[in-house]
Write a protein that holds these residues in place. Structure first.
Motif, PDB file in Angstrom:
ATOM      1  N   GLY A  10       0.816  -1.211   0.000  1.00 56.56           N
ATOM      2  CA  GLY A  10       0.000   0.000   0.000  1.00 56.56           C
ATOM      3  C   GLY A  10       0.844   1.252   0.000  1.00 56.56           C
ATOM      4  O   GLY A  10       0.543   2.233  -0.690  1.00 56.56           O
ATOM      5  N   SER A  11       1.927   1.223   0.745  1.00 56.91           N
ATOM      6  CA  SER A  11       2.819   2.375   0.812  1.00 56.91           C
ATOM      7  C   SER A  11       3.494   2.632  -0.534  1.00 56.91           C
ATOM      8  O   SER A  11       3.718   3.778  -0.918  1.00 56.91           O
ATOM      9  CB  SER A  11       3.821   2.133   1.934  1.00 56.91           C
ATOM     10  N   GLU A  12       3.794   1.588  -1.291  1.00 62.29           N
ATOM     11  CA  GLU A  12       4.364   1.748  -2.632  1.00 62.29           C
ATOM     12  C   GLU A  12       3.355   2.403  -3.582  1.00 62.29           C
ATOM     13  O   GLU A  12       3.727   3.225  -4.412  1.00 62.29           O
ATOM     14  CB  GLU A  12       4.806   0.399  -3.203  1.00 62.29           C
ATOM     15  N   LYS A  48       2.453  16.690   1.600  1.00 62.20           N
ATOM     16  CA  LYS A  48       2.941  16.310   2.925  1.00 62.20           C
ATOM     17  C   LYS A  48       2.017  15.297   3.588  1.00 62.20           C
ATOM     18  O   LYS A  48       2.471  14.328   4.203  1.00 62.20           O
ATOM     19  CB  LYS A  48       3.074  17.538   3.838  1.00 62.20           C
ATOM     20  N   ARG A  49       0.722  15.524   3.473  1.00 60.90           N
ATOM     21  CA  ARG A  49      -0.240  14.641   4.137  1.00 60.90           C
ATOM     22  C   ARG A  49      -0.241  13.249   3.513  1.00 60.90           C
ATOM     23  O   ARG A  49      -0.184  12.243   4.220  1.00 60.90           O
ATOM     24  CB  ARG A  49      -1.646  15.247   4.083  1.00 60.90           C
ATOM     25  N   THR A  54       3.362   6.882   3.925  1.00 60.27           N
ATOM     26  CA  THR A  54       4.432   5.991   3.484  1.00 60.27           C
ATOM     27  C   THR A  54       5.363   5.608   4.631  1.00 60.27           C
ATOM     28  O   THR A  54       6.225   4.753   4.459  1.00 60.27           O
ATOM     29  CB  THR A  54       5.277   6.642   2.369  1.00 60.27           C
ATOM     30  N   LYS A  55       5.200   6.217   5.786  1.00 60.55           N
ATOM     31  CA  LYS A  55       6.096   5.990   6.921  1.00 60.55           C
ATOM     32  C   LYS A  55       5.336   5.350   8.077  1.00 60.55           C
ATOM     33  O   LYS A  55       4.366   5.900   8.563  1.00 60.55           O
ATOM     34  CB  LYS A  55       6.703   7.311   7.379  1.00 60.55           C
ATOM     35  N   ARG A  56       5.802   4.185   8.523  1.00 57.27           N
ATOM     36  CA  ARG A  56       5.123   3.479   9.619  1.00 57.27           C
ATOM     37  C   ARG A  56       5.437   4.076  10.986  1.00 57.27           C
ATOM     38  O   ARG A  56       4.750   3.772  11.961  1.00 57.27           O
ATOM     39  CB  ARG A  56       5.524   2.009   9.612  1.00 57.27           C
ATOM     40  N   VAL A  67      -3.771   1.468   5.177  1.00 57.67           N
ATOM     41  CA  VAL A  67      -2.779   1.623   4.112  1.00 57.67           C
ATOM     42  C   VAL A  67      -2.576   0.286   3.395  1.00 57.67           C
ATOM     43  O   VAL A  67      -2.415   0.244   2.174  1.00 57.67           O
ATOM     44  CB  VAL A  67      -1.436   2.166   4.661  1.00 57.67           C
ATOM     45  N   SER A  68      -2.649  -0.809   4.135  1.00 58.61           N
ATOM     46  CA  SER A  68      -2.457  -2.117   3.514  1.00 58.61           C
ATOM     47  C   SER A  68      -3.544  -2.458   2.509  1.00 58.61           C
ATOM     48  O   SER A  68      -3.357  -3.321   1.662  1.00 58.61           O
ATOM     49  CB  SER A  68      -2.349  -3.209   4.592  1.00 58.61           C
ATOM     50  N   HIS A  69      -4.687  -1.781   2.579  1.00 58.20           N
ATOM     51  CA  HIS A  69      -5.802  -2.033   1.661  1.00 58.20           C
ATOM     52  C   HIS A  69      -5.871  -1.033   0.500  1.00 58.20           C
ATOM     53  O   HIS A  69      -6.709  -1.182  -0.381  1.00 58.20           O
ATOM     54  CB  HIS A  69      -7.133  -2.010   2.416  1.00 58.20           C
TER      55      HIS A  69
END
Length: 76
Positions: A10-12, A48-49, A54-56, A67-69
């Motif tokens: 999700g972060s990617e 920024k938001r 992207t940062k855990r 985020v994983s979804h």
């Protein structure tokens, strides 16, 4: 699939969307694979938001799970 590997996927997706985001105020929508809205947010600085997803570091488990979804993002 573990939450860490799902979060990374999700972060990617979020990182790949960042070049299309401006530093202006706006509203963002996060969708899952079925195009169901996961989250609607507003920000004074969209870049920024959205980049914060992207940062855990200091991110709650609830937000990590969201985020994983993520499958896609849209901004207005």
């Amino acid at each position: 699939m573990s939450i860490v590997s799902s979060f990374n996927k999700g972060s990617e997706i979020v990182k790949n969307y960042l070049p299309h985001v401006s530093n202006t105020p706006g509203v963002y929508f996060m969708y899952n694979k079925e195009k169901t809205i996961l989250y609607i947010g507003k920000a004074k600085n969209l870049f920024k938001r959205i980049n914060s997803y992207t940062k855990r570091t200091n991110m709650s488990v609830r937000i990590q799970r969201m985020v994983s979804h993520i499958d896609s993002i849209d901004c207005t």
